[in-house]
Design a protein around this motif. Structure first.
Motif, mmCIF file in Angstrom:
data_model
loop_
_atom_site.group_PDB
_atom_site.id
_atom_site.type_symbol
_atom_site.label_atom_id
_atom_site.label_comp_id
_atom_site.label_asym_id
_atom_site.label_seq_id
_atom_site.Cartn_x
_atom_site.Cartn_y
_atom_site.Cartn_z
ATOM 1 N N PRO A 164 0.799 -1.244 0.000
ATOM 2 C CA PRO A 164 0.000 0.000 0.000
ATOM 3 C C PRO A 164 0.822 1.280 0.000
ATOM 4 C CG PRO A 164 -0.175 -1.164 2.110
ATOM 5 C CD PRO A 164 0.456 -2.111 1.145
ATOM 6 N N ALA A 165 2.046 1.245 0.499
ATOM 7 C CA ALA A 165 2.878 2.452 0.529
ATOM 8 C C ALA A 165 3.714 2.623 -0.736
ATOM 9 C CB ALA A 165 3.800 2.410 1.740
ATOM 10 N N MET A 166 3.640 1.640 -1.650
ATOM 11 C CA MET A 166 4.499 1.691 -2.829
ATOM 12 C C MET A 166 3.679 1.634 -4.117
ATOM 13 S SD MET A 166 7.457 -0.854 -1.385
ATOM 14 C CE MET A 166 8.622 -0.587 -2.703
ATOM 15 N N GLY A 167 3.206 0.463 -4.473
ATOM 16 C CA GLY A 167 2.413 0.317 -5.690
ATOM 17 C C GLY A 167 3.219 0.581 -6.947
ATOM 18 N N LYS A 168 2.558 1.198 -7.937
ATOM 19 C CA LYS A 168 3.214 1.512 -9.208
ATOM 20 C C LYS A 168 3.782 2.927 -9.156
ATOM 21 C CE LYS A 168 0.265 -1.465 -12.054
ATOM 22 N NZ LYS A 168 -0.657 -1.523 -13.229
ATOM 23 N N GLN A 169 5.031 3.063 -9.543
ATOM 24 C CA GLN A 169 5.694 4.368 -9.609
ATOM 25 C C GLN A 169 6.578 4.407 -10.853
ATOM 26 O OE1 GLN A 169 7.922 5.200 -6.022
ATOM 27 N NE2 GLN A 169 6.129 5.003 -4.680
ATOM 28 N N THR A 170 6.658 5.581 -11.444
ATOM 29 C CA THR A 170 7.520 5.803 -12.602
ATOM 30 C C THR A 170 8.297 7.093 -12.405
ATOM 31 O OG1 THR A 170 6.012 4.676 -14.131
ATOM 32 C CG2 THR A 170 7.615 6.185 -15.100
ATOM 33 N N VAL A 171 9.584 7.050 -12.703
ATOM 34 C CA VAL A 171 10.407 8.254 -12.635
ATOM 35 C C VAL A 171 11.355 8.244 -13.819
ATOM 36 C CG1 VAL A 171 12.181 7.209 -11.177
ATOM 37 C CG2 VAL A 171 11.864 9.679 -11.136
ATOM 38 N N SER A 172 11.618 9.436 -14.364
ATOM 39 C CA SER A 172 12.479 9.558 -15.532
ATOM 40 C C SER A 172 13.432 10.724 -15.350
ATOM 41 C CB SER A 172 11.629 9.766 -16.797
ATOM 42 O OG SER A 172 12.422 9.729 -17.968
ATOM 43 N N ILE A 173 14.642 10.590 -15.906
ATOM 44 C CA ILE A 173 15.650 11.636 -15.766
ATOM 45 C C ILE A 173 16.485 11.721 -17.029
ATOM 46 C CG2 ILE A 173 17.317 10.072 -14.721
ATOM 47 C CD1 ILE A 173 18.413 12.366 -13.087
ATOM 48 N N THR A 174 16.847 12.928 -17.404
ATOM 49 C CA THR A 174 17.858 13.169 -18.429
ATOM 50 C C THR A 174 19.119 13.615 -17.712
ATOM 51 O OG1 THR A 174 16.223 13.818 -20.086
ATOM 52 C CG2 THR A 174 18.494 14.514 -20.463
ATOM 53 N N LEU A 175 20.218 12.927 -17.957
ATOM 54 C CA LEU A 175 21.453 13.210 -17.237
ATOM 55 C C LEU A 175 22.123 14.451 -17.808
ATOM 56 C CD1 LEU A 175 22.916 9.636 -16.726
ATOM 57 C CD2 LEU A 175 21.919 11.149 -15.014
ATOM 58 N N SER A 176 21.722 15.590 -17.298
ATOM 59 C CA SER A 176 22.319 16.853 -17.703
ATOM 60 C C SER A 176 22.190 17.837 -16.544
ATOM 61 C CB SER A 176 21.625 17.420 -18.947
ATOM 62 O OG SER A 176 20.256 17.662 -18.690
ATOM 63 N N GLY A 177 23.079 18.820 -16.526
ATOM 64 C CA GLY A 177 23.026 19.822 -15.471
ATOM 65 C C GLY A 177 23.104 19.212 -14.083
#
Length: 295
Positions: A164-177
């Motif tokens: 219940p504290a997690m579920g589905k998560q998505t994160v994205s990053i461009t490696l710059s700056g």
């Protein structure tokens, strides 16, 4: 993106406790010449065996990423390797007086802070990249890692935990700056209370506490301070992914997308990546710019 290789401008030091060993360990990061890569030296052992941090030297991925060579191992390297990748460090010598890196606060932030305080030094050799030309995928039992052509270095991580504290998560990053420092490096490792108790009974996780990991019971996060990010779990998976993929030896120009992956599956993908040589080429940004100008 960097045209030239970088190392640390000066020495950086820290000390702490190994997550599984519970041992006090001291670690230092030192400058290294171009094309040296990232290498770990066990200064506590005779002849100071040195292990290059590349995927062919990975000997275990069950609980952490472990590299080995010359009769020695270095364990739990992923957070430091993620910091090198996220901050653009190509060459460094890491000296350590035990077999396991310190867990510190469970994230890559202390390592990133050490590196940024030491500073980066541009070197006189071009930085090589794997430029992805065609997609590569490894999929199995609901897990997958795919890499797509892209002009940037991008990573997207998807997780799906029946909690219940997690579920589905998505994160994205461009490696710059400053993206790594601002969005990823502070995300901590996590685990479940029943797993932690079992590992301690088996002589593992001796250094694991609520100060260096997010711990969940059957319903919630039990750390009093809560989460640093709403999606901290996915961010930490991305952090681990950066560390694992840095073991290719040079950075990728492409978009890595993972779904329910972990250290072992990431490593399996690295092996597939090297088998698919028609899907990528090694190049420098300088060479690419010249090719564009001559076209």
């Amino acid at each position: 993106m960097q045209r030239y290789q970088h190392t640390v401008a000066g020495e950086a030091r820290c000390k702490g406790v190994g997550l599984h060993s519970g041992r006090e360990v001291e670690l230092s990061i030192k400058p290294a010449p171009p094309n040296h890569g990232i290498r770990f030296s066990r200064i506590d052992l005779p002849n100071r065996p040195t292990i290059c941090a590349i995927f062919k030297n990975v000997v275990d991925t069950s609980l952490a990423t472990v590299i080995g060579g010359e009769g020695a191992i270095v364990s739990t390297i992923e957070h430091l390797m993620s910091s090198f990748a996220g901050l653009g460090v190509d060459n460094a010598l890491v000296e350590i007086n035990s077999y396991e890196l310190p867990i510190l606060d469970g994230s890559a932030a202390p390592f990133a802070r050490m590196i940024t305080e030491a500073g980066l030094k541009e070197q006189d050799s071009p930085r090589y990249y794997f430029m992805v030309r065609q997609p590569i995928q490894l999929a199995e039992n609901g897990r997958s890692v795919t890499i797509y052509p892209d002009e940037q270095a991008r990573v997207t991580c998807n997780i799906d935990f029946p909690h219940p504290a997690m579920g589905k998560q998505t994160v994205s990053i461009t490696l710059s700056g400053n993206a790594f420092e601002e969005e990823i490096c502070r995300a901590r490792t996590f685990g479940f209370l029943h797993e932690l108790e079992f590992m301690k009974q088996c002589g593992l996780a001796k250094g694991g506490t609520l100060d260096n990991a997010i711990v969940l019971d059957e319903e919630k996060v039990i750390n009093e301070e809560g989460l640093r990010f709403e999606d901290e779990f996915a961010r930490h998976k991305l952090l681990d992914c950066l560390g694992d993929f840095s073991l290719l030896g040079i950075p990728i120009l492409g978009h890595v997308v993972t779904h329910k992956s972990g250290h072992a599956f990431n490593h399996a993908f690295l092996e597939k990546f090297f088998q698919e040589k028609d899907c990528w080429e090694t190049t420098t940004l300088i060479a690419q710019e010249k090719a564009v100008m001559q076209a």
